[in-house]
Design a protein around this motif. Sequence first.
Motif, mmCIF file in Angstrom:
data_model
loop_
_atom_site.group_PDB
_atom_site.id
_atom_site.type_symbol
_atom_site.label_atom_id
_atom_site.label_comp_id
_atom_site.label_asym_id
_atom_site.label_seq_id
_atom_site.Cartn_x
_atom_site.Cartn_y
_atom_site.Cartn_z
ATOM 1 N N LEU A 44 0.689 -1.254 0.076
ATOM 2 C CA LEU A 44 -0.026 0.028 -0.038
ATOM 3 C C LEU A 44 1.014 1.278 -0.007
ATOM 4 O O LEU A 44 0.751 2.369 -0.724
ATOM 5 N N MET A 45 2.053 1.192 0.978
ATOM 6 C CA MET A 45 3.049 2.502 0.859
ATOM 7 C C MET A 45 3.495 2.719 -0.416
ATOM 8 O O MET A 45 3.417 3.733 -1.014
ATOM 9 N N ALA A 46 4.052 1.475 -1.114
ATOM 10 C CA ALA A 46 4.377 1.765 -2.291
ATOM 11 C C ALA A 46 3.493 2.516 -3.617
ATOM 12 O O ALA A 46 3.830 3.113 -4.274
ATOM 13 N N HIS A 47 2.184 1.815 -3.329
ATOM 14 C CA HIS A 47 1.346 2.541 -4.503
ATOM 15 C C HIS A 47 1.140 3.700 -4.138
ATOM 16 O O HIS A 47 0.851 4.469 -5.328
ATOM 17 N N PHE A 48 1.087 4.446 -2.997
ATOM 18 C CA PHE A 48 1.084 5.965 -2.906
ATOM 19 C C PHE A 48 2.117 6.465 -2.647
ATOM 20 O O PHE A 48 2.203 7.698 -2.259
ATOM 21 N N ASN A 49 3.351 6.015 -2.886
ATOM 22 C CA ASN A 49 4.674 6.635 -2.885
ATOM 23 C C ASN A 49 4.935 7.152 -1.269
ATOM 24 O O ASN A 49 5.443 8.284 -1.150
ATOM 25 N N ILE A 50 4.444 6.233 -0.439
ATOM 26 C CA ILE A 50 4.531 6.727 1.157
ATOM 27 C C ILE A 50 6.040 6.135 1.594
ATOM 28 O O ILE A 50 6.249 4.924 1.604
ATOM 29 N N LYS A 51 7.214 6.932 2.022
ATOM 30 C CA LYS A 51 8.341 6.405 2.190
ATOM 31 C C LYS A 51 8.783 6.547 3.775
ATOM 32 O O LYS A 51 9.880 6.109 4.062
ATOM 33 N N ALA A 52 7.807 6.730 4.509
ATOM 34 C CA ALA A 52 8.218 6.738 5.910
ATOM 35 C C ALA A 52 8.480 5.356 6.323
ATOM 36 O O ALA A 52 7.850 4.473 5.979
ATOM 37 N N PRO A 53 9.238 5.365 7.444
ATOM 38 C CA PRO A 53 9.816 4.007 8.074
ATOM 39 C C PRO A 53 8.651 3.211 8.795
ATOM 40 O O PRO A 53 7.862 4.023 9.198
ATOM 41 N N MET A 54 8.540 1.808 8.902
ATOM 42 C CA MET A 54 7.548 1.289 9.345
ATOM 43 C C MET A 54 8.044 0.363 10.356
ATOM 44 O O MET A 54 9.234 0.040 10.259
ATOM 45 N N ILE A 55 7.281 0.332 11.621
ATOM 46 C CA ILE A 55 7.466 -1.026 12.511
ATOM 47 C C ILE A 55 6.433 -1.679 12.887
ATOM 48 O O ILE A 55 5.018 -1.212 12.538
ATOM 49 N N SER A 56 6.373 -2.770 12.998
ATOM 50 C CA SER A 56 5.276 -3.649 13.269
ATOM 51 C C SER A 56 4.639 -3.324 14.669
ATOM 52 O O SER A 56 5.281 -2.899 15.762
#
Length: 278
Positions: A44-56
Amino acid sequence: MFDAVLFVVATPIGNLGDMTPRAVEVLQSVALIAAEDTRHSSRLMAHFNIKAPMISLHDHNERQRLQTILDKLAAGDSIALISDAGTPLISDPGFILVRAVREAGFKVVPVPGACAVITAMCASGVPTDKFVFEGFLPAKRVGRKQKFEALIAEERTVIFYESTHRILDSLADMRDVLGEDRYVVVARELTKTFETIHGDTLGNVIEWITADHNQQKGEFVLLVQGVELESSDGPSPEALKVLDVLLEELPVKQASALAAKITGEKKNALYQIALNRK
């Protein structure tokens, strides 16, 4: 950038077109995204060009993540909480985090969007003025039947989530407890390619879904119409008298069926009254 805010961000339940511009803006601007499953959400992040780091952040590590998130908020960073799909905290993790963040004095901001419960309800055709959301049904049959028994006399629409692996068993248990004439709506794969919303009596719904294996696949929302209040045009006093006599000797299902046969009254109406009187 936003300063020291926890955003609770809804994401699509299927159709990516349901992602709101505000959700995209927030996710692109925060310092960190806490996701139920980072591998799932990375698409989902890649589709909307969202580059913020993620944690579970999921059921098994939510408490362990609290201090990390609180420390980031204390440093002035903003964080977004998302689930795998739909609105976080609705049968998903996040309650513990949201409470801890609020108690620590930080701001929690909801970013609304898709929610399977509301999506199913608005297209179901069952009463929506009052409803009860019960989340996922218990995995074991005994637990499911106990849940249904506790809701026998519920007058509001009752909503459940169910998985593809248990849908037939859950509908069968529901029929055994609530009766085959109770009206239910099965909403499947909402907003996705094979979305289905089908309503009928429990008996007919079970026949329909058993006959079509494709309708047994996917993610389900079950909406069960509540018990109708007894009214002046309900069963006659004589029919109720017959029902009461039979209930002294027979189980609810047999007593109501026999009372309907004797009096000519509707079996479902007598069954619901028998359940309430028991």
